[in-house]
Scaffold this active site. Structure first.
Site, PDB file in Angstrom:
ATOM      1  N   CYS A 120       0.839  -1.194   0.000  1.00 45.66           N
ATOM      2  CA  CYS A 120       0.000   0.000   0.000  1.00 45.66           C
ATOM      3  C   CYS A 120       0.871   1.240   0.000  1.00 45.66           C
ATOM      4  CB  CYS A 120      -0.895   0.017   1.241  1.00 45.66           C
ATOM      5  SG  CYS A 120      -2.149  -1.245   1.234  1.00 45.66           S
ATOM      6  N   ARG A 401     -12.829   5.856  -4.512  1.00 40.94           N
ATOM      7  CA  ARG A 401     -12.819   4.595  -3.765  1.00 40.94           C
ATOM      8  C   ARG A 401     -13.602   4.709  -2.466  1.00 40.94           C
ATOM      9  NH1 ARG A 401      -8.306   3.664  -1.553  1.00 40.94           N
ATOM     10  NH2 ARG A 401      -9.208   1.741  -0.763  1.00 40.94           N
TER      11      ARG A 401
END
Length: 434
Positions: A120, A401
């Protein structure tokens, strides 16, 4: 790729509504795996991560209907036929929370094959704690070709102490434990509202859970769960983002369809910096900031502390405060990528290790900036709302998102913000789940 074009200078006035929490919706959608019956979830946000989760479940053989508009943000899921209990890489790579299907697949099917989630941008979030817990419950886990494969005749109850507090780890193992044989005792659990929302849903499905929302959770396994209709919690991070938007623009904003009980640390800090905060009802808050803002330090912590998912937005706010604020990030090791972009707009922020020093009362001016992750995107929108001129925010797919039509919501309370599409088709990008 789409961009946002934002012209600053307008105070936000009126009422803005919060959507359902995607960080509650994702584990609740995964929990539908645990039953052959139909599961209906309400207050589902219309964001990219929800569509990714739909694709993930559908790829396993589930029937998933997503409804918006008249369907009031509802999804209906039937996992009667799970023909392929595999979380494929091409789906998992775009959403870290996809690893939440590991526990429920193993509990329901006795087997699960899940692609290793990628790295990430805001820091590594290994799933070692998930795997250690499942192994204590009797799973045999192997890894090859980038996939984790877990097998067990049936999970068994165990005593599991998390080495560190983990929201997704708590959720994943909680879902595994509800169908395990015997009793499972979890210690050092995450206390976030998203965990208690999942526990409430599971309890309504017939699970026996005690202590959700505390560091110690006790689960007595059952043979089967039944279907349920469950309403997802409001998104506390979206609510916090809008509260900061009201304060940073010196507006008068009512944030509706939220839960003030989930926002204690955020509300306290807003009052400390000089905003006026009034809880109007059990689901609405008014924020005003008609005077000077004052510097105040924060240190991110697990719930009920100040959330890491609000750190970037708070940093944007204190660029407009008088004095020096210290922002300490304790959850993720690489969550200051918005600093460079805020400085491009005229902020004065320096970083040393896990601490950012914000020298406030900055005059922000419009710039072309790049969104690096979901919450960093929010901070740049907030900064652009008070910057002189017209800012262009690139890579706003990160925003999509986790925020439902944020530009439309902000425009409804006076912001000058519009989406500008690109003639080229967007390239699929990996996400970083919050």
């Amino acid at each position: 790729m789409d961009k946002f074009v934002v012209r600053g200078g307008n105070p936000l006035l009126g009422t803005i509504r919060v959507s359902g929490a995607k960080n509650s919706a994702l584990p609740c959608m995964a929990a539908a795996i645990l039953t052959e019956d139909e599961v209906t979830l309400e207050n589902i946000p219309q964001v990219r991560d929800i569509e990714t989760e739909r694709k993930l479940l559908a790829s396993m053989g589930a029937e998933v209907e997503l409804g918006y508009g008249r369907a009031q943000h509802r999804t209906t899921i039937s996992c009667r036929n799970l023909s392929d209990p595999v979380a494929k890489y091409e789906i998992v790579k775009t959403m870290r929370a996809s690893s939440l299907v590991l526990g429920p697949l193993l509990a329901r099917c006795g087997v699960a094959r899940v692609a290793m989630p990628g790295g990430c941008a805001i820091g590594g979030r290994p799933i070692d704690l998930h795997l250690k817990g499942l192994e204590k419950m009797g799973a045999v886990i192997t890894q090859e070709h980038g996939y984790l494969e877990a097998k067990t005749p049936r999970l068994r109850g165990a005593h599991i102490v998390f080495d560190k507090i983990t929201v997704t780890g708590t959720e994943d193992l909680l879902m595994a434990a509800v169908l395990a044989e015997g009793e499972t005792l979890f210690e050092n659990c995450a206390r976030e509202p998203e965990v208690t929302d999942l526990a409430a849903m599971l309890t309504s499905m017939g699970a026996h859970i005690e202590g959700a929302g505390t560091p110690t959770i006790k689960v007595r396994g059952v043979a089967r769960l039944h279907g349920v209709r469950h309403r997802i919690n409001p998104d506390r991070i979206e609510a916090g983002t809008f509260l900061v938007a009201g304060a940073i623009t010196r507006g008068d904003l009512i944030v509706a369809n939220c839960n003030p009980a989930h926002l204690g640390a955020i509300l306290s800090k807003l009052e400390e910096v000089g905003a006026r905060v009034d809880i109007l009802s059990s689901d609405s808050i008014r924020v005003r900031a008609d005077g000077a803002l004052k510097a105040a330090d924060i240190s991110t912590q697990e719930y009920p502390g100040f959330p890491t998912d609000m750190q970037a937005q708070y940093m944007a706010l204190v660029t407009q405060a008088e004095g020096v604020s210290q922002v300490r990030e304790n959850i993720f090791e690489n969550r200051f990528m918005h600093v460079q972009e805020l400085n491009r707009m005229g902020a004065n922020i320096s970083v040393e290790g896990r601490t950012a020093t914000v020298r406030g009362h900055s005059h922000l001016s419009a710039a072309a900036v790049m969104c690096s992750d979901l919450r960093a995107s929010a901070s740049l929108v907030l900064a652009a709302l008070v910057a002189d001129g017209e800012s262009i925010l690139d890579r706003v797919y990160h925003m999509d998102r986790g925020y439902e039509r944020i530009e439309e919501k902000l425009r409804g309370v006076g912001a000058q913000i519009r989406r500008m599409g690109n003639v080229f088709a967007p390239r699929e990008e990996p996400g970083n789940a919050d």
